[in-house]
Design a protein around this motif. Structure first.
Motif, PDB file in Angstrom:
ATOM      1  N   ALA A  83       0.723  -1.329  -0.282  1.00 43.73           N
ATOM      2  CA  ALA A  83       0.031  -0.061  -0.001  1.00 43.73           C
ATOM      3  C   ALA A  83       1.276   1.373  -0.014  1.00 43.73           C
ATOM      4  CB  ALA A  83      -0.674  -0.076   1.461  1.00 43.73           C
ATOM      5  N   ALA A  84       1.931   0.885   1.215  1.00 44.43           N
ATOM      6  CA  ALA A  84       2.811   2.523   0.372  1.00 44.43           C
ATOM      7  C   ALA A  84       3.801   2.889  -0.100  1.00 44.43           C
ATOM      8  CB  ALA A  84       4.106   2.566   2.140  1.00 44.43           C
ATOM      9  N   GLU A  85       3.607   1.753  -1.388  1.00 43.81           N
ATOM     10  CA  GLU A  85       4.954   1.530  -2.498  1.00 43.81           C
ATOM     11  C   GLU A  85       3.513   1.903  -3.619  1.00 43.81           C
ATOM     12  OE1 GLU A  85       5.862  -2.322  -2.440  1.00 43.81           O
ATOM     13  OE2 GLU A  85       8.178  -1.463  -1.845  1.00 43.81           O
ATOM     14  N   CYS A  86       2.459   2.280  -3.667  1.00 46.69           N
ATOM     15  CA  CYS A  86       1.179   2.847  -4.975  1.00 46.69           C
ATOM     16  C   CYS A  86       1.352   4.405  -4.972  1.00 46.69           C
ATOM     17  CB  CYS A  86      -0.034   2.102  -4.372  1.00 46.69           C
ATOM     18  SG  CYS A  86      -0.215   0.387  -4.572  1.00 46.69           S
ATOM     19  N   PRO A  87       1.665   5.345  -3.862  1.00 46.04           N
ATOM     20  CA  PRO A  87       1.595   6.547  -3.962  1.00 46.04           C
ATOM     21  C   PRO A  87       2.667   7.408  -5.016  1.00 46.04           C
ATOM     22  CG  PRO A  87       0.555   6.365  -1.967  1.00 46.04           C
ATOM     23  CD  PRO A  87       1.255   4.856  -2.467  1.00 46.04           C
ATOM     24  N   PRO A  88       4.023   6.396  -4.524  1.00 44.35           N
ATOM     25  CA  PRO A  88       5.122   7.536  -4.828  1.00 44.35           C
ATOM     26  C   PRO A  88       5.626   6.886  -6.744  1.00 44.35           C
ATOM     27  CG  PRO A  88       5.904   5.401  -3.485  1.00 44.35           C
ATOM     28  CD  PRO A  88       4.225   5.684  -2.942  1.00 44.35           C
ATOM     29  N   THR A  89       4.184   5.627  -6.812  1.00 48.21           N
ATOM     30  CA  THR A  89       5.072   4.439  -8.053  1.00 48.21           C
ATOM     31  C   THR A  89       4.116   4.487  -9.836  1.00 48.21           C
ATOM     32  OG1 THR A  89       5.392   2.356  -7.076  1.00 48.21           O
ATOM     33  CG2 THR A  89       5.317   1.852  -8.785  1.00 48.21           C
ATOM     34  N   PHE A  90       2.544   4.957  -8.517  1.00 49.59           N
ATOM     35  CA  PHE A  90       1.533   5.815 -10.028  1.00 49.59           C
ATOM     36  C   PHE A  90       0.733   6.982  -9.273  1.00 49.59           C
ATOM     37  CE2 PHE A  90       1.274   0.560  -9.358  1.00 49.59           C
ATOM     38  CZ  PHE A  90       2.002   0.569 -10.433  1.00 49.59           C
ATOM     39  N   GLN A  91       1.356   7.701  -8.158  1.00 49.24           N
ATOM     40  CA  GLN A  91       0.998   8.889  -7.985  1.00 49.24           C
ATOM     41  C   GLN A  91      -0.526   9.037  -7.917  1.00 49.24           C
ATOM     42  OE1 GLN A  91       0.852  13.847  -9.749  1.00 49.24           O
ATOM     43  NE2 GLN A  91       1.954  12.275 -11.484  1.00 49.24           N
ATOM     44  N   ALA A  92      -0.733   7.977  -6.563  1.00 50.23           N
ATOM     45  CA  ALA A  92      -1.213   7.372  -6.342  1.00 50.23           C
ATOM     46  C   ALA A  92      -2.442   8.146  -5.391  1.00 50.23           C
ATOM     47  CB  ALA A  92      -2.200   6.004  -6.434  1.00 50.23           C
ATOM     48  N   ASP A  93      -3.756   8.558  -4.998  1.00 47.24           N
ATOM     49  CA  ASP A  93      -3.966   8.559  -3.318  1.00 47.24           C
ATOM     50  C   ASP A  93      -3.668   7.640  -2.262  1.00 47.24           C
ATOM     51  OD1 ASP A  93      -6.572   9.723  -1.752  1.00 47.24           O
ATOM     52  OD2 ASP A  93      -6.312  11.412  -2.679  1.00 47.24           O
ATOM     53  N   SER A  94      -3.131   8.286  -1.748  1.00 40.78           N
ATOM     54  CA  SER A  94      -2.653   7.408  -0.207  1.00 40.78           C
ATOM     55  C   SER A  94      -3.993   6.850  -0.098  1.00 40.78           C
ATOM     56  CB  SER A  94      -1.890   8.042   0.957  1.00 40.78           C
ATOM     57  OG  SER A  94      -2.319   9.424   0.764  1.00 40.78           O
ATOM     58  N   GLY A  95      -5.081   6.823  -0.120  1.00 46.97           N
ATOM     59  CA  GLY A  95      -6.356   6.035   0.616  1.00 46.97           C
ATOM     60  C   GLY A  95      -7.048   5.549  -0.300  1.00 46.97           C
ATOM     61  N   LYS A  96      -6.380   5.223  -1.571  1.00 49.77           N
ATOM     62  CA  LYS A  96      -6.826   4.084  -2.790  1.00 49.77           C
ATOM     63  C   LYS A  96      -6.744   3.119  -2.162  1.00 49.77           C
ATOM     64  CE  LYS A  96      -9.543   3.264  -6.573  1.00 49.77           C
ATOM     65  NZ  LYS A  96     -10.681   4.044  -6.357  1.00 49.77           N
ATOM     66  N   VAL A  97      -4.980   2.720  -2.006  1.00 52.22           N
ATOM     67  CA  VAL A  97      -5.087   1.073  -1.399  1.00 52.22           C
ATOM     68  C   VAL A  97      -4.121   1.284   0.403  1.00 52.22           C
ATOM     69  CG1 VAL A  97      -3.185  -0.687  -1.813  1.00 52.22           C
ATOM     70  CG2 VAL A  97      -4.630   1.384  -3.492  1.00 52.22           C
ATOM     71  N   ILE A  98      -5.285   0.460   0.882  1.00 51.48           N
ATOM     72  CA  ILE A  98      -4.378   0.907   3.003  1.00 51.48           C
ATOM     73  C   ILE A  98      -4.409  -0.744   3.572  1.00 51.48           C
ATOM     74  CG2 ILE A  98      -5.438   1.622   4.693  1.00 51.48           C
ATOM     75  CD1 ILE A  98      -7.711   2.708   3.479  1.00 51.48           C
ATOM     76  N   GLY A  99      -3.528  -0.767   3.946  1.00 54.05           N
ATOM     77  CA  GLY A  99      -2.595  -1.843   4.434  1.00 54.05           C
ATOM     78  C   GLY A  99      -3.169  -1.336   5.958  1.00 54.05           C
ATOM     79  N   ILE A 100      -3.818  -1.961   6.514  1.00 55.40           N
ATOM     80  CA  ILE A 100      -4.441  -2.712   7.950  1.00 55.40           C
ATOM     81  C   ILE A 100      -3.484  -3.896   8.564  1.00 55.40           C
ATOM     82  CG2 ILE A 100      -5.530  -2.425  10.182  1.00 55.40           C
ATOM     83  CD1 ILE A 100      -7.566  -1.023   8.426  1.00 55.40           C
ATOM     84  N   ILE A 101      -2.161  -3.363   9.661  1.00 52.23           N
ATOM     85  CA  ILE A 101      -1.858  -4.210  10.342  1.00 52.23           C
ATOM     86  C   ILE A 101      -2.045  -5.177  11.631  1.00 52.23           C
ATOM     87  CG2 ILE A 101      -0.360  -3.027  11.045  1.00 52.23           C
ATOM     88  CD1 ILE A 101       1.688  -5.380  10.643  1.00 52.23           C
ATOM     89  N   ALA A 102      -2.736  -5.999  12.574  1.00 51.37           N
ATOM     90  CA  ALA A 102      -2.366  -6.184  13.484  1.00 51.37           C
ATOM     91  C   ALA A 102      -1.156  -5.165  15.125  1.00 51.37           C
ATOM     92  CB  ALA A 102      -3.313  -7.700  13.952  1.00 51.37           C
ATOM     93  N   GLY A 103      -2.301  -4.618  15.936  1.00 52.86           N
ATOM     94  CA  GLY A 103      -1.456  -4.559  16.350  1.00 52.86           C
ATOM     95  C   GLY A 103      -0.840  -2.246  16.276  1.00 52.86           C
ATOM     96  N   GLY A 104      -1.488  -1.952  14.961  1.00 48.60           N
ATOM     97  CA  GLY A 104      -0.600  -1.101  14.137  1.00 48.60           C
ATOM     98  C   GLY A 104       0.291  -0.687  13.746  1.00 48.60           C
ATOM     99  N   ASP A 105       0.459   0.479  13.199  1.00 48.40           N
ATOM    100  CA  ASP A 105       2.027   0.733  12.579  1.00 48.40           C
ATOM    101  C   ASP A 105       3.246   0.905  13.708  1.00 48.40           C
ATOM    102  OD1 ASP A 105       0.700   1.851  11.073  1.00 48.40           O
ATOM    103  OD2 ASP A 105       1.145   3.671  11.158  1.00 48.40           O
TER     104      ASP A 105
END
Length: 294
Positions: A83-105
């Protein structure tokens, strides 16, 4: 007292690999070679699941919402990474692909395995997103049984989102779609950060690359929706413009600067002999697809 833990010995990723029982007795070179060769199974597993992966991508393309990854441990980290790699690679909105991990960042650096046993654990973060029927939620769990992931998918389904499971095990799931990557037993028994993790990372790369290609972020095999924000990307942008506009490097650099370092805009400016603002309007009218303009 009755034992509460489930016996997961029947799951492929938990079983002992018959070809690596002497792993601890190998030389360094032998160990490295064995692990490298074993990872070939990861590529094969993804290839065998290609049609199933395509079904998921089409769902994301055909909906106007978001692609949301949920996972624990290695699976969660891989989702957050993609998810973090999509904005710089495709100039995508950071809210378009979202990653959620148990326990947070914090779990990106420090493991929090106990979190994965909580069925409702993902609910708070998912509720913040106000899920709807245009969203796609992909649960990622190599071993396939993680309660945190299944609980998250259950909530997402109740909100109308399309739900899918990406797993390296054959397990039942009350979701809309399952992508099964048959990677088999790990060379280090149960360590799914090995080829299961590799197959998962490859699959996530394929999902987002194909998705953004289908919605116009790619022309030919160039990442044309590129913003030249550093020297490396400036160079790449110049070379893309050189190739697609058939002009010199100096001309491409000047055009990129005039476009405010927006590669797609620069290409349209050249081919249509228009200003940056006019180019942006044309791109918007074409839904972002250069194919309709060139």
């Amino acid at each position: 007292m009755r034992n509460m833990e489930r016996n997961r010995g029947h799951i492929a990723t938990e079983q002992r690999h018959p070809n690596t029982t002497g792993l601890d007795a190998l030389t360094t070179s032998e160990c490295v070679e064995l692990l490298a060769v074993d990872h070939r199974d990861a590529i094969t597993a993804v290839q065998n699941a290609s049609e199933s992966i395509a079904v998921l991508v089409d769902e994301v393309v055909n909906r106007t919402g978001r692609l949301i990854y949920i996972g624990c441990g290695t699976s969660g980290r891989l989702g957050v990474l993609d998810a973090a790699e999509c904005p710089p690679t495709f100039q995508a909105d950071s809210g378009k692909v979202i990653g959620i991990i148990a326990g947070g960042d914090a779990s990106l650096r420090t493991s929090s395995e106990a979190k994965e046993d909580v069925f409702e654990g993902a609910h708070e973060e998912l509720n913040k997103l106000e899920l709807n029927d245009q969203d796609v939620v992909l649960g990622i769990t190599a071993g396939g049984t993680t309660p945190w992931v299944h609980g998250g998918l259950s909530l997402a389904k109740s909100k109308g989102a399309f739900t899918a499971l990406l797993t390296c095990a054959e397990v039942p799931c009350a979701c809309d779609h399952v992508i099964h990557l048959d990677t088999g037993p790990e060379p280090l028994t149960g360590s799914t950060r090995l080829k299961a993790g590799t197959a998962t990372k490859l699959t996530l790369n394929i999902i987002t690359t194909t998705y953004f290609t289908k919605i116009g972020k790619v022309y030919g095999n160039y990442m044309v929706d590129l913003k030249a924000t550093n020297d490396k990307l400036m160079d790449r942008g110049i070379r893309i413009i050189e190739a697609l506009c058939n002009i010199s490097r100096d001309e491409a650099r000047a055009l990129l600067i005039d476009s405010h370092k927006d590669v797609k805009a620069a290409i349209v400016m050249h081919h249509k002999s228009v200003t940056r603002e006019e180019a942006l309007d044309l791109i918007n009218d074409a839904g972002g697809h250069l194919t309709q303009l060139l």
